[in-house]
Design an enzyme around this catalytic site. Sequence first.
Site, PDB file in Angstrom:
ATOM      1  N   ASP A 121       0.835  -1.187   0.000  1.00 57.96           N
ATOM      2  CA  ASP A 121       0.000   0.000   0.000  1.00 57.96           C
ATOM      3  C   ASP A 121       0.881   1.252   0.000  1.00 57.96           C
ATOM      4  OD1 ASP A 121      -2.698   1.220   0.356  1.00 57.96           O
ATOM      5  OD2 ASP A 121      -1.865   1.876   2.266  1.00 57.96           O
ATOM      6  N   GLU A 153       1.670  -0.324  -5.066  1.00 59.07           N
ATOM      7  CA  GLU A 153       0.710   0.697  -5.473  1.00 59.07           C
ATOM      8  C   GLU A 153       1.509   1.980  -5.702  1.00 59.07           C
ATOM      9  OE1 GLU A 153      -3.290   2.924  -3.761  1.00 59.07           O
ATOM     10  OE2 GLU A 153      -1.684   2.385  -2.391  1.00 59.07           O
TER      11      GLU A 153
END
Length: 531
Positions: free
Chosen positions: A214, A275
Amino acid sequence: MRRSADLPTEIAEKSAWWRDAVFYQVYVRSFADSDADGVGDLEGIRARLGYLELLGVQALWLTPFYRSPMADHGYDVADPRDVDPLFGDLAAFDRLVADAHSRGIRITIDLVPNHSSDQHEWFQAALRTTPGSPERERYHFREGRGNDGSAPPNNWTSIFGGPAWTRLPDGQWYLHLFAPEQPDLNWANPEVRADLERTLRFWLDRGVDGFRIDVAHGMSKPYGLPDMDPRAGQGAGVLHDNVLDPRFDDEGVHEIHRMIRKVLDEYPNAMAVGEIWVKENERFTRYLRADELHLGFNFRLVEAEFDADSVRQAIESSLAAVTYVDSPPTWTLSNHDVVRHATRYGEGETGRRRARAMALVELALPGVVYLYNGEELGLPNVELPDWALQDPIWTRSGHAERGRDGCRVPIPWESDRPPFGFSSGEATWLPMPHEWAGLTVEAQLEDPESMLSLYRHAVELRKTHEAFAGEDLEWYGAPPGCFAFRRKGGGLICALNTGGAPVPLPPGEVLLSSGPMAGDHLPPDTAVWLV
Protein backbone atom coordinates in the site's frame (compact mmCIF):
# COMPACT_ATOMS: atom_id res chain seq x y z
CA MET A 1 10.79 -22.01 3.01
CA ARG A 2 14.07 -20.37 1.93
CA ARG A 3 15.36 -20.11 -1.62
CA SER A 4 18.25 -22.41 -2.42
CA ALA A 5 21.53 -20.51 -2.36
CA ASP A 6 22.65 -22.12 -5.63
CA LEU A 7 19.63 -20.92 -7.64
CA PRO A 8 20.20 -17.30 -8.72
CA THR A 9 17.20 -15.04 -8.23
CA GLU A 10 17.27 -13.73 -11.79
CA ILE A 11 17.03 -17.26 -13.22
CA ALA A 12 14.17 -18.25 -10.92
CA GLU A 13 12.19 -15.15 -11.93
CA LYS A 14 12.40 -15.68 -15.69
CA SER A 15 9.69 -18.34 -15.36
CA ALA A 16 8.13 -17.12 -12.11
CA TRP A 17 4.45 -17.90 -11.59
CA TRP A 18 3.50 -14.24 -11.27
CA ARG A 19 4.88 -13.00 -14.61
CA ASP A 20 1.63 -13.58 -16.53
CA ALA A 21 -0.79 -14.44 -13.73
CA VAL A 22 -4.41 -13.33 -13.34
CA PHE A 23 -4.82 -12.06 -9.78
CA TYR A 24 -8.18 -11.49 -8.12
CA GLN A 25 -8.52 -8.75 -5.53
CA VAL A 26 -10.69 -9.81 -2.60
CA TYR A 27 -12.01 -6.85 -0.64
CA VAL A 28 -12.35 -8.97 2.48
CA ARG A 29 -15.23 -7.03 4.08
CA SER A 30 -17.35 -7.47 0.97
CA PHE A 31 -16.63 -10.91 -0.43
CA ALA A 32 -18.44 -13.49 1.73
CA ASP A 33 -19.66 -13.51 5.34
CA SER A 34 -19.51 -16.81 7.24
CA ASP A 35 -20.83 -15.75 10.67
CA ALA A 36 -23.93 -13.66 9.86
CA ASP A 37 -22.54 -10.36 11.17
CA GLY A 38 -22.84 -8.68 7.77
CA VAL A 39 -19.08 -8.35 7.25
CA GLY A 40 -17.02 -10.60 5.01
CA ASP A 41 -14.33 -12.74 6.63
CA LEU A 42 -11.61 -15.32 6.04
CA GLU A 43 -13.87 -18.34 6.40
CA GLY A 44 -16.22 -16.76 3.89
CA ILE A 45 -13.38 -16.56 1.37
CA ARG A 46 -12.42 -20.18 2.06
CA ALA A 47 -16.01 -21.30 1.44
CA ARG A 48 -15.94 -19.63 -2.00
CA LEU A 49 -12.59 -20.95 -3.20
CA GLY A 50 -14.43 -23.32 -5.55
CA TYR A 51 -15.90 -20.31 -7.34
CA LEU A 52 -12.48 -18.68 -7.68
CA GLU A 53 -11.05 -21.90 -9.04
CA LEU A 54 -13.92 -22.04 -11.55
CA LEU A 55 -13.22 -18.45 -12.58
CA GLY A 56 -9.67 -19.54 -13.35
CA VAL A 57 -7.66 -17.00 -11.37
CA GLN A 58 -4.19 -18.03 -10.25
CA ALA A 59 -3.74 -15.83 -7.18
CA LEU A 60 -5.67 -13.73 -4.67
CA TRP A 61 -4.84 -10.36 -3.20
CA LEU A 62 -6.51 -9.97 0.19
CA THR A 63 -7.09 -6.48 1.57
CA PRO A 64 -6.07 -5.93 5.23
CA PHE A 65 -7.55 -8.32 7.77
CA TYR A 66 -5.21 -7.34 10.62
CA ARG A 67 -6.22 -6.05 14.04
CA SER A 68 -7.63 -2.58 13.50
CA PRO A 69 -10.16 -0.14 14.93
CA MET A 70 -11.39 0.16 11.30
CA ALA A 71 -11.20 3.93 10.97
CA ASP A 72 -10.20 3.24 7.33
CA HIS A 73 -11.63 -0.28 7.08
CA GLY A 74 -8.41 -2.06 7.99
CA TYR A 75 -5.83 0.24 6.43
CA ASP A 76 -5.29 1.62 9.93
CA VAL A 77 -3.35 -1.33 11.37
CA ALA A 78 -3.04 -1.73 15.13
CA ASP A 79 -1.21 -5.09 14.98
CA PRO A 80 0.20 -6.21 11.62
CA ARG A 81 0.91 -9.74 12.87
CA ASP A 82 -2.55 -10.81 13.98
CA VAL A 83 -6.05 -11.22 12.52
CA ASP A 84 -8.83 -8.92 13.65
CA PRO A 85 -11.63 -10.92 15.32
CA LEU A 86 -14.03 -9.33 12.83
CA PHE A 87 -12.38 -11.46 10.12
CA GLY A 88 -11.42 -14.59 12.08
CA ASP A 89 -8.14 -15.63 13.63
CA LEU A 90 -4.71 -16.94 12.65
CA ALA A 91 -6.02 -20.50 12.47
CA ALA A 92 -8.66 -19.39 9.95
CA PHE A 93 -5.95 -17.68 7.90
CA ASP A 94 -3.82 -20.83 7.94
CA ARG A 95 -6.81 -22.91 6.75
CA LEU A 96 -7.45 -20.45 3.93
CA VAL A 97 -3.84 -20.58 2.75
CA ALA A 98 -3.74 -24.39 2.89
CA ASP A 99 -7.03 -24.82 1.02
CA ALA A 100 -6.15 -22.23 -1.61
CA HIS A 101 -2.79 -23.85 -2.24
CA SER A 102 -4.46 -27.25 -2.59
CA ARG A 103 -6.49 -25.75 -5.45
CA GLY A 104 -3.44 -24.19 -7.10
CA ILE A 105 -4.36 -20.64 -6.00
CA ARG A 106 -1.66 -18.42 -4.49
CA ILE A 107 -2.33 -16.03 -1.62
CA THR A 108 -0.93 -12.51 -1.49
CA ILE A 109 -1.81 -10.02 1.22
CA ASP A 110 -1.80 -6.27 1.73
CA LEU A 111 1.14 -4.66 3.49
CA VAL A 112 0.60 -1.17 4.99
CA PRO A 113 4.04 0.27 5.78
CA ASN A 114 3.42 4.01 5.42
CA HIS A 115 1.40 4.42 8.59
CA SER A 116 -0.09 2.62 11.57
CA SER A 117 -3.32 3.00 13.52
CA ASP A 118 -3.38 5.59 16.26
CA GLN A 119 -4.32 2.62 18.47
CA HIS A 120 -1.03 0.85 17.71
CA GLU A 121 0.96 0.28 20.89
CA TRP A 122 3.76 2.46 19.53
CA PHE A 123 1.55 5.50 18.97
CA GLN A 124 -0.18 5.07 22.29
CA ALA A 125 3.24 4.99 23.96
CA ALA A 126 4.20 8.16 22.06
CA LEU A 127 1.11 9.93 23.39
CA ARG A 128 2.07 9.05 26.95
CA THR A 129 5.55 10.56 26.61
CA THR A 130 6.91 14.07 26.15
CA PRO A 131 8.30 15.82 23.05
CA GLY A 132 11.69 14.51 21.99
CA SER A 133 11.19 11.04 23.49
CA PRO A 134 12.36 7.88 21.65
CA GLU A 135 8.73 6.78 21.40
CA ARG A 136 7.86 9.85 19.34
CA GLU A 137 10.82 9.27 17.03
CA ARG A 138 8.92 6.35 15.47
CA TYR A 139 6.50 8.88 13.97
CA HIS A 140 6.69 12.45 12.67
CA PHE A 141 6.10 14.78 15.61
CA ARG A 142 6.94 18.45 15.07
CA GLU A 143 6.53 21.85 16.67
CA GLY A 144 4.06 24.14 14.94
CA ARG A 145 4.79 27.36 13.10
CA GLY A 146 4.07 30.84 14.33
CA ASN A 147 4.91 32.48 17.65
CA ASP A 148 2.67 30.14 19.58
CA GLY A 149 3.11 27.06 17.38
CA SER A 150 -0.58 27.12 16.48
CA ALA A 151 0.01 26.70 12.73
CA PRO A 152 0.83 23.27 11.27
CA PRO A 153 4.54 22.54 10.62
CA ASN A 154 4.00 22.78 6.84
CA ASN A 155 1.18 23.11 4.30
CA TRP A 156 0.78 19.41 3.52
CA THR A 157 -2.78 18.23 3.01
CA SER A 158 -4.29 14.85 3.75
CA ILE A 159 -5.32 12.58 0.88
CA PHE A 160 -8.66 12.31 2.67
CA GLY A 161 -9.10 16.09 2.88
CA GLY A 162 -8.05 18.77 5.34
CA PRO A 163 -4.56 19.31 6.80
CA ALA A 164 -2.11 16.42 7.16
CA TRP A 165 -1.32 17.46 10.75
CA THR A 166 -3.16 17.10 14.05
CA ARG A 167 -2.14 18.97 17.20
CA LEU A 168 -1.87 17.30 20.59
CA PRO A 169 -2.72 18.94 23.92
CA ASP A 170 1.01 19.34 24.67
CA GLY A 171 1.35 21.56 21.59
CA GLN A 172 3.16 19.22 19.21
CA TRP A 173 1.72 18.16 15.88
CA TYR A 174 1.88 14.72 14.25
CA LEU A 175 1.79 13.89 10.54
CA HIS A 176 -0.90 11.80 8.86
CA LEU A 177 -1.10 11.83 5.08
CA PHE A 178 -4.41 10.00 5.38
CA ALA A 179 -6.84 10.08 8.33
CA PRO A 180 -5.79 11.42 11.78
CA GLU A 181 -6.23 7.83 12.98
CA GLN A 182 -3.38 6.84 10.60
CA PRO A 183 -0.17 8.54 11.80
CA ASP A 184 2.74 8.25 9.37
CA LEU A 185 5.67 6.15 10.51
CA ASN A 186 9.18 7.61 10.51
CA TRP A 187 11.21 5.40 8.18
CA ALA A 188 14.46 7.02 9.29
CA ASN A 189 13.99 5.14 12.56
CA PRO A 190 15.68 1.70 12.59
CA GLU A 191 12.96 0.26 14.85
CA VAL A 192 10.40 0.89 12.12
CA ARG A 193 12.48 -0.99 9.56
CA ALA A 194 13.15 -3.90 11.91
CA ASP A 195 9.44 -4.21 12.69
CA LEU A 196 8.47 -4.41 9.03
CA GLU A 197 11.07 -7.13 8.43
CA ARG A 198 9.56 -9.06 11.33
CA THR A 199 6.09 -8.67 9.77
CA LEU A 200 7.30 -9.86 6.37
CA ARG A 201 8.86 -12.99 7.82
CA PHE A 202 5.83 -13.68 10.03
CA TRP A 203 3.49 -14.00 7.03
CA LEU A 204 6.00 -15.58 4.66
CA ASP A 205 6.63 -18.28 7.24
CA ARG A 206 2.86 -18.89 7.30
CA GLY A 207 2.92 -19.61 3.59
CA VAL A 208 1.86 -16.39 1.86
CA ASP A 209 3.13 -16.04 -1.68
CA GLY A 210 3.61 -12.30 -1.75
CA PHE A 211 2.47 -8.81 -0.83
CA ARG A 212 0.66 -5.85 -2.33
CA ILE A 213 2.39 -2.81 -0.84
CA ASP A 214 0.00 0.00 0.00
CA VAL A 215 1.22 3.51 -0.89
CA ALA A 216 4.49 2.05 -2.17
CA HIS A 217 5.54 5.53 -3.31
CA GLY A 218 5.13 6.87 0.23
CA MET A 219 7.00 5.98 3.44
CA SER A 220 10.16 8.07 2.96
CA LYS A 221 9.83 11.80 3.70
CA PRO A 222 12.19 14.52 2.41
CA TYR A 223 14.57 16.23 4.80
CA GLY A 224 12.98 19.22 6.48
CA LEU A 225 9.47 18.38 5.25
CA PRO A 226 9.30 21.28 2.73
CA ASP A 227 5.96 22.78 1.71
CA MET A 228 4.11 21.29 -1.24
CA ASP A 229 3.43 23.41 -4.32
CA PRO A 230 -0.22 24.60 -4.24
CA ARG A 231 -0.53 23.37 -7.86
CA ALA A 232 0.06 19.74 -6.80
CA GLY A 233 -2.89 17.41 -7.32
CA GLN A 234 -4.66 16.51 -4.11
CA GLY A 235 -6.79 13.53 -3.20
CA ALA A 236 -6.84 9.81 -3.86
CA GLY A 237 -6.40 8.53 -7.40
CA VAL A 238 -4.03 11.29 -8.53
CA LEU A 239 -0.70 10.59 -10.23
CA HIS A 240 1.82 12.40 -8.06
CA ASP A 241 4.47 14.74 -9.45
CA ASN A 242 7.38 14.77 -7.01
CA VAL A 243 8.59 18.10 -8.42
CA LEU A 244 5.46 19.73 -7.00
CA ASP A 245 4.51 17.28 -4.25
CA PRO A 246 7.19 16.26 -1.71
CA ARG A 247 4.73 14.12 0.26
CA PHE A 248 5.35 11.11 -2.01
CA ASP A 249 7.98 9.53 -4.24
CA ASP A 250 10.94 10.74 -2.19
CA GLU A 251 14.20 9.17 -3.33
CA GLY A 252 14.71 7.48 0.04
CA VAL A 253 11.76 5.15 -0.58
CA HIS A 254 13.92 2.97 -2.81
CA GLU A 255 16.16 1.99 0.08
CA ILE A 256 13.06 0.68 1.87
CA HIS A 257 12.05 -1.40 -1.14
CA ARG A 258 15.54 -2.83 -1.37
CA MET A 259 15.23 -3.94 2.24
CA ILE A 260 11.87 -5.58 1.50
CA ARG A 261 13.25 -7.31 -1.59
CA LYS A 262 16.23 -8.67 0.33
CA VAL A 263 13.83 -10.48 2.67
CA LEU A 264 11.60 -11.74 -0.15
CA ASP A 265 14.56 -13.18 -2.03
CA GLU A 266 15.08 -15.63 0.84
CA TYR A 267 11.71 -17.27 0.10
CA PRO A 268 10.98 -19.34 -3.03
CA ASN A 269 8.71 -17.58 -5.53
CA ALA A 270 7.70 -14.77 -3.17
CA MET A 271 6.77 -11.51 -4.89
CA ALA A 272 5.71 -7.94 -4.21
CA VAL A 273 3.60 -5.53 -6.24
CA GLY A 274 3.50 -1.85 -5.36
CA GLU A 275 0.71 0.70 -5.47
CA ILE A 276 2.61 3.44 -7.31
CA TRP A 277 0.77 6.66 -8.15
CA VAL A 278 3.59 8.57 -9.88
CA LYS A 279 3.31 10.75 -12.95
CA GLU A 280 6.46 10.12 -14.96
CA ASN A 281 7.37 6.73 -16.44
CA GLU A 282 11.01 7.28 -15.52
CA ARG A 283 10.03 7.72 -11.86
CA PHE A 284 7.78 4.64 -12.04
CA THR A 285 10.54 2.47 -13.51
CA ARG A 286 12.82 3.14 -10.56
CA TYR A 287 10.57 1.01 -8.36
CA LEU A 288 11.07 -2.00 -10.64
CA ARG A 289 14.84 -2.22 -10.58
CA ALA A 290 16.29 -5.69 -10.08
CA ASP A 291 16.63 -5.29 -6.32
CA GLU A 292 13.28 -3.58 -5.65
CA LEU A 293 9.66 -4.48 -6.49
CA HIS A 294 8.80 -7.38 -8.79
CA LEU A 295 5.69 -5.60 -10.13
CA GLY A 296 4.16 -2.16 -10.03
CA PHE A 297 0.57 -1.07 -10.52
CA ASN A 298 0.56 1.39 -13.40
CA PHE A 299 -2.81 3.14 -13.26
CA ARG A 300 -2.82 4.58 -16.79
CA LEU A 301 -5.52 2.13 -17.89
CA VAL A 302 -7.68 3.03 -14.89
CA GLU A 303 -7.48 6.70 -15.80
CA ALA A 304 -8.15 6.19 -19.52
CA GLU A 305 -11.56 7.10 -20.91
CA PHE A 306 -13.46 4.67 -23.12
CA ASP A 307 -11.84 6.01 -26.24
CA ALA A 308 -9.54 4.06 -28.54
CA ASP A 309 -6.84 6.75 -28.64
CA SER A 310 -6.90 7.19 -24.85
CA VAL A 311 -6.75 3.44 -24.21
CA ARG A 312 -3.98 2.93 -26.76
CA GLN A 313 -1.94 5.76 -25.22
CA ALA A 314 -2.37 4.17 -21.75
CA ILE A 315 -1.24 0.79 -23.08
CA GLU A 316 1.79 2.20 -24.88
CA SER A 317 2.80 4.29 -21.88
CA SER A 318 2.51 1.30 -19.54
CA LEU A 319 4.58 -0.89 -21.87
CA ALA A 320 7.20 1.85 -22.23
CA ALA A 321 7.48 2.12 -18.44
CA VAL A 322 8.85 -1.44 -18.19
CA THR A 323 10.93 -1.45 -21.38
CA TYR A 324 14.27 -1.20 -19.58
CA VAL A 325 13.55 -3.37 -16.55
CA ASP A 326 12.92 -7.09 -16.28
CA SER A 327 9.36 -6.64 -15.03
CA PRO A 328 6.15 -7.37 -16.92
CA PRO A 329 3.45 -4.70 -17.14
CA THR A 330 0.62 -4.91 -14.62
CA TRP A 331 -2.93 -4.09 -15.74
CA THR A 332 -6.10 -3.29 -13.85
CA LEU A 333 -9.40 -1.54 -14.60
CA SER A 334 -10.86 -1.20 -11.08
CA ASN A 335 -10.02 -1.57 -7.41
CA HIS A 336 -11.44 -0.62 -4.02
CA ASP A 337 -10.33 3.03 -4.38
CA VAL A 338 -11.88 4.00 -7.74
CA VAL A 339 -15.33 4.07 -9.35
CA ARG A 340 -16.07 0.69 -10.93
CA HIS A 341 -15.37 0.78 -14.66
CA ALA A 342 -18.86 -0.47 -15.60
CA THR A 343 -20.02 2.90 -14.23
CA ARG A 344 -17.06 5.00 -15.41
CA TYR A 345 -17.73 3.99 -19.01
CA GLY A 346 -21.39 4.99 -19.04
CA GLU A 347 -24.78 4.38 -17.51
CA GLY A 348 -26.65 1.08 -17.54
CA GLU A 349 -26.32 -1.12 -20.60
CA THR A 350 -23.82 1.19 -22.29
CA GLY A 351 -21.43 0.90 -19.37
CA ARG A 352 -21.81 -2.89 -19.21
CA ARG A 353 -21.23 -3.27 -22.95
CA ARG A 354 -18.07 -1.16 -22.77
CA ALA A 355 -16.89 -2.97 -19.64
CA ARG A 356 -17.17 -6.27 -21.52
CA ALA A 357 -15.08 -4.83 -24.34
CA MET A 358 -12.39 -3.53 -22.01
CA ALA A 359 -12.20 -6.89 -20.24
CA LEU A 360 -11.10 -8.45 -23.52
CA VAL A 361 -8.61 -5.65 -24.17
CA GLU A 362 -7.06 -6.06 -20.72
CA LEU A 363 -6.89 -9.85 -20.84
CA ALA A 364 -5.31 -9.74 -24.30
CA LEU A 365 -2.33 -7.75 -23.06
CA PRO A 366 1.00 -9.32 -22.09
CA GLY A 367 1.91 -9.29 -18.42
CA VAL A 368 -0.09 -9.47 -15.21
CA VAL A 369 -3.81 -8.75 -14.77
CA TYR A 370 -5.56 -7.79 -11.54
CA LEU A 371 -9.35 -8.25 -11.43
CA TYR A 372 -11.39 -6.56 -8.70
CA ASN A 373 -14.02 -8.70 -7.03
CA GLY A 374 -17.38 -8.20 -8.69
CA GLU A 375 -16.12 -6.84 -12.00
CA GLU A 376 -16.60 -10.31 -13.48
CA LEU A 377 -20.30 -9.89 -12.62
CA GLY A 378 -20.49 -6.46 -14.23
CA LEU A 379 -21.25 -4.77 -10.92
CA PRO A 380 -21.71 -0.99 -11.18
CA ASN A 381 -21.00 1.58 -8.49
CA VAL A 382 -23.88 2.01 -6.07
CA GLU A 383 -25.33 5.39 -5.14
CA LEU A 384 -25.66 4.83 -1.40
CA PRO A 385 -27.80 6.97 0.91
CA ASP A 386 -25.95 9.45 3.10
CA TRP A 387 -26.67 7.46 6.26
CA ALA A 388 -24.83 4.42 4.89
CA LEU A 389 -21.55 6.13 3.96
CA GLN A 390 -18.55 5.11 6.05
CA ASP A 391 -15.47 6.14 4.09
CA PRO A 392 -13.35 8.69 6.02
CA ILE A 393 -13.26 10.81 2.85
CA TRP A 394 -16.97 11.54 3.40
CA THR A 395 -16.32 12.85 6.90
CA ARG A 396 -12.98 14.60 6.25
CA SER A 397 -14.39 16.47 3.24
CA GLY A 398 -17.30 17.83 5.27
CA HIS A 399 -19.66 15.63 3.24
CA ALA A 400 -18.50 17.27 0.01
CA GLU A 401 -17.02 14.05 -1.41
CA ARG A 402 -18.94 10.79 -1.13
CA GLY A 403 -15.84 8.63 -0.95
CA ARG A 404 -15.25 5.07 -2.11
CA ASP A 405 -18.07 3.09 -0.49
CA GLY A 406 -19.97 2.84 -3.77
CA CYS A 407 -17.41 0.43 -5.22
CA ARG A 408 -17.20 -1.65 -2.03
CA VAL A 409 -20.77 -2.97 -1.72
CA PRO A 410 -20.82 -6.74 -0.92
CA ILE A 411 -20.82 -9.38 -3.64
CA PRO A 412 -24.22 -10.88 -4.65
CA TRP A 413 -24.03 -14.68 -4.79
CA GLU A 414 -27.55 -16.07 -5.10
CA SER A 415 -31.32 -15.61 -4.59
CA ASP A 416 -33.50 -12.72 -5.76
CA ARG A 417 -33.23 -10.33 -2.82
CA PRO A 418 -30.56 -8.85 -0.51
CA PRO A 419 -28.27 -9.97 0.98
CA PHE A 420 -28.08 -12.32 -2.02
CA GLY A 421 -26.28 -15.11 -0.14
CA PHE A 422 -23.44 -12.83 0.95
CA SER A 423 -24.53 -13.35 4.56
CA SER A 424 -27.07 -15.48 6.39
CA GLY A 425 -27.94 -12.39 8.42
CA GLU A 426 -30.28 -9.71 7.14
CA ALA A 427 -28.07 -6.63 7.43
CA THR A 428 -24.79 -6.07 5.56
CA TRP A 429 -22.12 -3.51 6.40
CA LEU A 430 -23.11 -1.58 3.27
CA PRO A 431 -26.66 -1.98 1.90
CA MET A 432 -27.07 -4.02 -1.28
CA PRO A 433 -29.43 -2.82 -4.04
CA HIS A 434 -32.44 -4.94 -4.99
CA GLU A 435 -31.58 -4.27 -8.64
CA TRP A 436 -28.66 -6.72 -8.36
CA ALA A 437 -30.98 -9.76 -8.51
CA GLY A 438 -29.98 -10.35 -12.13
CA LEU A 439 -26.26 -9.91 -11.44
CA THR A 440 -25.74 -12.69 -8.89
CA VAL A 441 -23.26 -15.48 -9.49
CA GLU A 442 -26.20 -17.90 -9.51
CA ALA A 443 -28.02 -15.93 -12.22
CA GLN A 444 -24.95 -15.68 -14.45
CA LEU A 445 -23.17 -18.99 -13.98
CA GLU A 446 -25.10 -21.01 -16.56
CA ASP A 447 -25.90 -18.13 -18.89
CA PRO A 448 -23.44 -18.28 -21.82
CA GLU A 449 -24.07 -14.61 -22.63
CA SER A 450 -23.41 -13.31 -19.11
CA MET A 451 -20.48 -11.17 -18.02
CA LEU A 452 -19.29 -14.00 -15.76
CA SER A 453 -19.27 -16.47 -18.65
CA LEU A 454 -17.29 -13.98 -20.75
CA TYR A 455 -14.66 -13.65 -18.02
CA ARG A 456 -14.43 -17.39 -17.46
CA HIS A 457 -13.99 -18.05 -21.18
CA ALA A 458 -11.46 -15.23 -21.62
CA VAL A 459 -9.35 -16.23 -18.62
CA GLU A 460 -9.30 -19.85 -19.78
CA LEU A 461 -8.21 -18.92 -23.30
CA ARG A 462 -5.55 -16.60 -21.92
CA LYS A 463 -4.07 -19.46 -19.91
CA THR A 464 -4.29 -22.21 -22.53
CA HIS A 465 -4.28 -20.80 -26.08
CA GLU A 466 -0.94 -20.55 -27.83
CA ALA A 467 -1.92 -17.25 -29.46
CA PHE A 468 -1.26 -15.43 -26.17
CA ALA A 469 2.51 -16.01 -26.29
CA GLY A 470 4.99 -13.17 -26.53
CA GLU A 471 5.60 -9.92 -24.65
CA ASP A 472 5.55 -7.41 -27.53
CA LEU A 473 2.66 -5.80 -29.41
CA GLU A 474 2.33 -4.75 -33.04
CA TRP A 475 -0.30 -2.11 -33.86
CA TYR A 476 -2.43 -2.17 -37.01
CA GLY A 477 -3.81 0.79 -38.90
CA ALA A 478 -7.43 1.32 -37.87
CA PRO A 479 -10.33 3.70 -38.52
CA PRO A 480 -10.87 6.66 -36.14
CA GLY A 481 -12.25 5.49 -32.80
CA CYS A 482 -10.72 2.03 -33.18
CA PHE A 483 -7.49 0.15 -32.69
CA ALA A 484 -6.12 -3.33 -33.28
CA PHE A 485 -2.95 -4.92 -31.96
CA ARG A 486 -1.28 -8.30 -32.39
CA ARG A 487 0.72 -10.29 -29.84
CA LYS A 488 3.96 -10.84 -31.75
CA GLY A 489 4.88 -14.14 -30.14
CA GLY A 490 1.58 -15.99 -30.54
CA GLY A 491 -0.36 -14.00 -33.11
CA LEU A 492 -3.49 -13.08 -31.12
CA ILE A 493 -5.23 -10.02 -32.58
CA CYS A 494 -7.36 -7.79 -30.35
CA ALA A 495 -9.52 -5.10 -31.94
CA LEU A 496 -11.61 -2.46 -30.15
CA ASN A 497 -14.28 -0.16 -31.59
CA THR A 498 -15.16 2.88 -29.48
CA GLY A 499 -16.65 4.75 -32.43
CA GLY A 500 -20.26 5.19 -33.48
CA ALA A 501 -20.47 2.80 -36.43
CA PRO A 502 -19.43 -0.78 -37.31
CA VAL A 503 -15.96 -1.16 -38.87
CA PRO A 504 -14.43 -3.99 -40.93
CA LEU A 505 -12.70 -6.70 -38.95
CA PRO A 506 -8.98 -7.38 -39.34
CA PRO A 507 -8.27 -10.69 -41.11
CA GLY A 508 -8.53 -13.77 -38.93
CA GLU A 509 -10.91 -16.21 -37.30
CA VAL A 510 -12.98 -14.93 -34.38
CA LEU A 511 -11.87 -16.55 -31.13
CA LEU A 512 -14.04 -14.53 -28.72
CA SER A 513 -16.05 -11.31 -28.87
CA SER A 514 -17.42 -9.11 -26.11
CA GLY A 515 -20.80 -8.87 -27.81
CA PRO A 516 -22.74 -9.88 -30.93
CA MET A 517 -20.87 -9.35 -34.19
CA ALA A 518 -22.26 -7.65 -37.30
CA GLY A 519 -21.12 -10.17 -39.91
CA ASP A 520 -17.57 -9.29 -40.88
CA HIS A 521 -17.80 -5.95 -39.06
CA LEU A 522 -17.02 -4.98 -35.46
CA PRO A 523 -19.94 -3.08 -33.85
CA PRO A 524 -19.49 0.00 -31.63
CA ASP A 525 -18.57 -0.55 -27.95
CA THR A 526 -17.23 -4.01 -28.77
CA ALA A 527 -13.89 -5.83 -28.71
CA VAL A 528 -12.92 -9.08 -30.43
CA TRP A 529 -10.09 -11.61 -30.35
CA LEU A 530 -8.98 -13.14 -33.65
CA VAL A 531 -6.37 -15.74 -34.59
